[in-house]
Design a protein around this motif. Structure first.
Motif, PDB file in Angstrom:
ATOM      1  N   LEU A  72      57.319  11.240  -4.450  1.00 16.08           N
ATOM      2  CA  LEU A  72      57.470  12.234  -5.508  1.00 16.08           C
ATOM      3  C   LEU A  72      56.151  12.923  -5.837  1.00 16.08           C
ATOM      4  O   LEU A  72      56.116  14.138  -6.092  1.00 16.08           O
ATOM      5  N   CYS A 130      47.910   7.738  -7.157  1.00 14.19           N
ATOM      6  CA  CYS A 130      48.795   6.565  -7.205  1.00 14.19           C
ATOM      7  C   CYS A 130      48.001   5.294  -7.496  1.00 14.19           C
ATOM      8  O   CYS A 130      48.455   4.443  -8.276  1.00 14.19           O
ATOM      9  N   ILE A 186      58.510   5.194  -3.818  1.00 15.81           N
ATOM     10  CA  ILE A 186      59.153   6.379  -4.402  1.00 15.81           C
ATOM     11  C   ILE A 186      58.111   7.239  -5.124  1.00 15.81           C
ATOM     12  O   ILE A 186      58.110   8.462  -4.982  1.00 15.81           O
ATOM     13  N   LEU A 187      57.222   6.609  -5.883  1.00  9.42           N
ATOM     14  CA  LEU A 187      56.182   7.361  -6.595  1.00  9.42           C
ATOM     15  C   LEU A 187      55.341   8.175  -5.607  1.00  9.42           C
ATOM     16  O   LEU A 187      55.051   9.349  -5.857  1.00  9.42           O
ATOM     17  N   VAL A 189      59.802  11.597 -14.773  1.00 11.43           N
ATOM     18  CA  VAL A 189      60.887  10.639 -15.036  1.00 11.43           C
ATOM     19  C   VAL A 189      60.608   9.329 -14.301  1.00 11.43           C
ATOM     20  O   VAL A 189      60.762   8.240 -14.871  1.00 11.43           O
ATOM     21  N   TRP A 190      60.170   9.412 -13.041  1.00 13.29           N
ATOM     22  CA  TRP A 190      59.900   8.182 -12.275  1.00 13.29           C
ATOM     23  C   TRP A 190      58.721   7.419 -12.875  1.00 13.29           C
ATOM     24  O   TRP A 190      58.745   6.185 -12.923  1.00 13.29           O
ATOM     25  N   ILE A 210      60.932  15.416 -12.109  1.00  8.93           N
ATOM     26  CA  ILE A 210      61.400  14.197 -11.429  1.00  8.93           C
ATOM     27  C   ILE A 210      60.264  13.180 -11.346  1.00  8.93           C
ATOM     28  O   ILE A 210      60.471  11.981 -11.566  1.00  8.93           O
ATOM     29  N   LEU A 211      59.060  13.639 -11.033  1.00  7.78           N
ATOM     30  CA  LEU A 211      57.888  12.761 -10.985  1.00  7.78           C
ATOM     31  C   LEU A 211      57.653  12.107 -12.343  1.00  7.78           C
ATOM     32  O   LEU A 211      57.440  10.890 -12.424  1.00  7.78           O
ATOM     33  N   GLU A 254      59.049   0.690  -6.013  1.00  9.42           N
ATOM     34  CA  GLU A 254      58.716   1.626  -7.098  1.00  9.42           C
ATOM     35  C   GLU A 254      57.616   2.595  -6.678  1.00  9.42           C
ATOM     36  O   GLU A 254      57.700   3.796  -6.935  1.00  9.42           O
ATOM     37  N   TYR A 255      56.608   2.054  -6.047  1.00 10.42           N
ATOM     38  CA  TYR A 255      55.461   2.878  -5.687  1.00 10.42           C
ATOM     39  C   TYR A 255      55.681   3.653  -4.392  1.00 10.42           C
ATOM     40  O   TYR A 255      55.031   4.683  -4.185  1.00 10.42           O
ATOM     41  N   VAL A 270      60.101   5.521 -15.677  1.00  9.17           N
ATOM     42  CA  VAL A 270      60.872   4.362 -15.206  1.00  9.17           C
ATOM     43  C   VAL A 270      59.930   3.203 -14.890  1.00  9.17           C
ATOM     44  O   VAL A 270      60.162   2.061 -15.315  1.00  9.17           O
ATOM     45  N   ILE A 271      58.851   3.494 -14.164  1.00  5.24           N
ATOM     46  CA  ILE A 271      57.880   2.443 -13.836  1.00  5.24           C
ATOM     47  C   ILE A 271      57.282   1.866 -15.109  1.00  5.24           C
ATOM     48  O   ILE A 271      57.171   0.650 -15.269  1.00  5.24           O
TER      49      ILE A 271
END
Length: 156
Positions: A82, A105, A78-79, A12-13, A9-10, A75-76, A16-17
Protein backbone atom coordinates in the motif's frame (compact mmCIF):
# COMPACT_ATOMS: atom_id res chain seq x y z
CA UNK A 1 -9.04 10.82 -7.27
CA UNK A 2 -6.91 7.65 -7.47
CA UNK A 3 -4.17 9.36 -5.43
CA UNK A 4 -6.64 10.12 -2.65
CA UNK A 5 -7.98 6.57 -2.69
CA UNK A 6 -4.48 5.11 -2.42
CA UNK A 7 -3.66 7.39 0.53
CA UNK A 8 -7.02 6.66 2.20
CA UNK A 9 -6.50 2.89 1.92
CA UNK A 10 -2.97 3.27 3.31
CA UNK A 11 -4.25 5.30 6.27
CA UNK A 12 -6.98 2.74 6.99
CA UNK A 13 -4.36 -0.05 7.01
CA UNK A 14 -2.11 1.96 9.35
CA UNK A 15 -5.09 2.32 11.69
CA UNK A 16 -5.76 -1.44 11.51
CA UNK A 17 -2.15 -2.16 12.50
CA UNK A 18 -2.37 0.42 15.29
CA UNK A 19 -5.60 -1.13 16.58
CA UNK A 20 -4.02 -4.60 16.75
CA UNK A 21 -1.03 -3.13 18.57
CA UNK A 22 -3.30 -1.25 20.92
CA UNK A 23 -4.92 -4.46 22.17
CA UNK A 24 -3.94 -5.36 25.71
CA UNK A 25 -1.92 -8.51 26.27
CA UNK A 26 -4.94 -10.61 27.27
CA UNK A 27 -6.98 -9.56 24.24
CA UNK A 28 -4.03 -10.17 21.94
CA UNK A 29 -3.52 -13.64 23.40
CA UNK A 30 -7.22 -14.48 22.99
CA UNK A 31 -7.07 -13.33 19.35
CA UNK A 32 -3.99 -15.48 18.70
CA UNK A 33 -5.63 -18.47 20.43
CA UNK A 34 -8.76 -18.09 18.32
CA UNK A 35 -6.73 -17.96 15.11
CA UNK A 36 -4.80 -21.07 16.21
CA UNK A 37 -8.06 -22.88 17.07
CA UNK A 38 -9.52 -22.03 13.67
CA UNK A 39 -6.41 -23.21 11.85
CA UNK A 40 -6.42 -26.45 13.84
CA UNK A 41 -10.11 -26.96 13.08
CA UNK A 42 -9.49 -26.58 9.34
CA UNK A 43 -6.48 -28.90 9.60
CA UNK A 44 -8.60 -31.55 11.34
CA UNK A 45 -11.28 -31.32 8.63
CA UNK A 46 -8.79 -31.52 5.78
CA UNK A 47 -7.03 -34.57 7.24
CA UNK A 48 -10.19 -36.10 8.72
CA UNK A 49 -8.37 -36.30 12.01
CA UNK A 50 -9.61 -35.56 15.53
CA UNK A 51 -7.39 -34.54 18.43
CA UNK A 52 -8.23 -34.89 22.10
CA UNK A 53 -8.85 -31.74 24.13
CA UNK A 54 -5.39 -32.05 25.73
CA UNK A 55 -3.70 -32.52 22.34
CA UNK A 56 -5.54 -29.49 20.97
CA UNK A 57 -4.43 -27.34 23.90
CA UNK A 58 -0.80 -28.40 23.40
CA UNK A 59 -0.93 -27.73 19.66
CA UNK A 60 -2.57 -24.35 20.15
CA UNK A 61 -0.12 -23.34 22.86
CA UNK A 62 2.86 -24.31 20.71
CA UNK A 63 1.50 -22.53 17.64
CA UNK A 64 0.81 -19.11 19.18
CA UNK A 65 4.28 -17.73 18.50
CA UNK A 66 4.11 -18.82 14.87
CA UNK A 67 0.65 -17.28 14.49
CA UNK A 68 1.78 -13.98 16.03
CA UNK A 69 4.95 -13.70 13.94
CA UNK A 70 3.06 -14.65 10.78
CA UNK A 71 0.55 -11.90 11.57
CA UNK A 72 3.43 -9.42 11.85
CA UNK A 73 4.78 -10.43 8.45
CA UNK A 74 1.32 -10.34 6.85
CA UNK A 75 0.37 -6.92 8.28
CA UNK A 76 3.57 -5.37 7.07
CA UNK A 77 3.54 -7.18 3.71
CA UNK A 78 0.24 -5.40 3.02
CA UNK A 79 1.62 -2.12 4.41
CA UNK A 80 4.60 -2.30 2.04
CA UNK A 81 2.34 -2.82 -0.97
CA UNK A 82 0.00 0.00 0.00
CA UNK A 83 2.81 2.42 0.81
CA UNK A 84 4.83 1.99 -2.39
CA UNK A 85 1.59 2.09 -4.39
CA UNK A 86 0.63 5.41 -2.77
CA UNK A 87 4.11 6.93 -3.06
CA UNK A 88 4.37 6.14 -6.78
CA UNK A 89 1.59 8.67 -7.35
CA UNK A 90 3.72 11.47 -5.88
CA UNK A 91 7.22 10.91 -7.19
CA UNK A 92 9.14 9.35 -10.05
CA UNK A 93 9.08 5.57 -10.00
CA UNK A 94 12.72 4.58 -9.56
CA UNK A 95 14.90 2.68 -7.08
CA UNK A 96 14.73 5.63 -4.64
CA UNK A 97 10.99 5.08 -4.31
CA UNK A 98 11.72 1.53 -3.20
CA UNK A 99 14.23 2.78 -0.62
CA UNK A 100 11.86 5.49 0.68
CA UNK A 101 9.08 2.93 1.05
CA UNK A 102 11.29 0.56 3.01
CA UNK A 103 12.60 3.35 5.27
CA UNK A 104 9.08 4.61 6.02
CA UNK A 105 7.90 1.08 6.83
CA UNK A 106 10.89 0.60 9.16
CA UNK A 107 10.02 3.85 10.93
CA UNK A 108 6.40 2.79 11.37
CA UNK A 109 7.41 -0.70 12.58
CA UNK A 110 9.73 0.76 15.22
CA UNK A 111 7.11 3.34 16.29
CA UNK A 112 4.54 0.55 16.51
CA UNK A 113 6.81 -1.47 18.79
CA UNK A 114 7.56 1.63 20.88
CA UNK A 115 3.80 2.23 21.21
CA UNK A 116 3.38 -1.31 22.57
CA UNK A 117 5.64 -0.47 25.51
CA UNK A 118 2.73 1.58 26.87
CA UNK A 119 0.05 -1.08 26.43
CA UNK A 120 -0.79 -3.28 29.45
CA UNK A 121 0.79 -6.75 29.27
CA UNK A 122 2.46 -6.00 25.92
CA UNK A 123 6.12 -5.61 25.10
CA UNK A 124 7.73 -3.65 22.34
CA UNK A 125 10.47 -5.74 20.78
CA UNK A 126 13.03 -4.63 18.25
CA UNK A 127 13.04 -8.22 17.02
CA UNK A 128 9.35 -7.85 16.08
CA UNK A 129 10.18 -4.75 14.04
CA UNK A 130 12.74 -6.82 12.15
CA UNK A 131 10.14 -9.58 11.66
CA UNK A 132 7.84 -6.88 10.26
CA UNK A 133 10.62 -5.99 7.84
CA UNK A 134 10.41 -9.45 6.26
CA UNK A 135 6.89 -8.53 5.18
CA UNK A 136 7.40 -5.00 3.90
CA UNK A 137 10.77 -5.57 2.26
CA UNK A 138 9.36 -8.59 0.41
CA UNK A 139 6.25 -6.79 -0.77
CA UNK A 140 7.95 -3.56 -1.83
CA UNK A 141 10.60 -5.43 -3.81
CA UNK A 142 7.97 -7.61 -5.48
CA UNK A 143 5.83 -4.56 -6.27
CA UNK A 144 8.82 -2.60 -7.57
CA UNK A 145 9.95 -5.30 -9.99
CA UNK A 146 6.46 -6.23 -11.20
CA UNK A 147 5.45 -2.59 -11.70
CA UNK A 148 8.75 -1.81 -13.47
CA UNK A 149 8.28 -4.79 -15.78
CA UNK A 150 4.68 -3.84 -16.51
CA UNK A 151 5.70 -0.24 -17.22
CA UNK A 152 8.39 -1.40 -19.68
CA UNK A 153 5.92 -3.68 -21.48
CA UNK A 154 3.37 -0.88 -21.81
CA UNK A 155 6.01 1.57 -23.12
CA UNK A 156 7.36 -0.84 -25.75
Amino acid sequence: MQKRNNIAILIVWLIVIFMFSNQGGETSTITSNNVSKNILSVYEKILSKTYSKEEKEKIIESSITVVRKTAHVFEYFILGLLLINALKDYRKFDYRLLIYSIILCFIFAFLDEFHQLFIPNRTGKISDAFIDSIGFISSTIIYYFLYSKLKKEINT
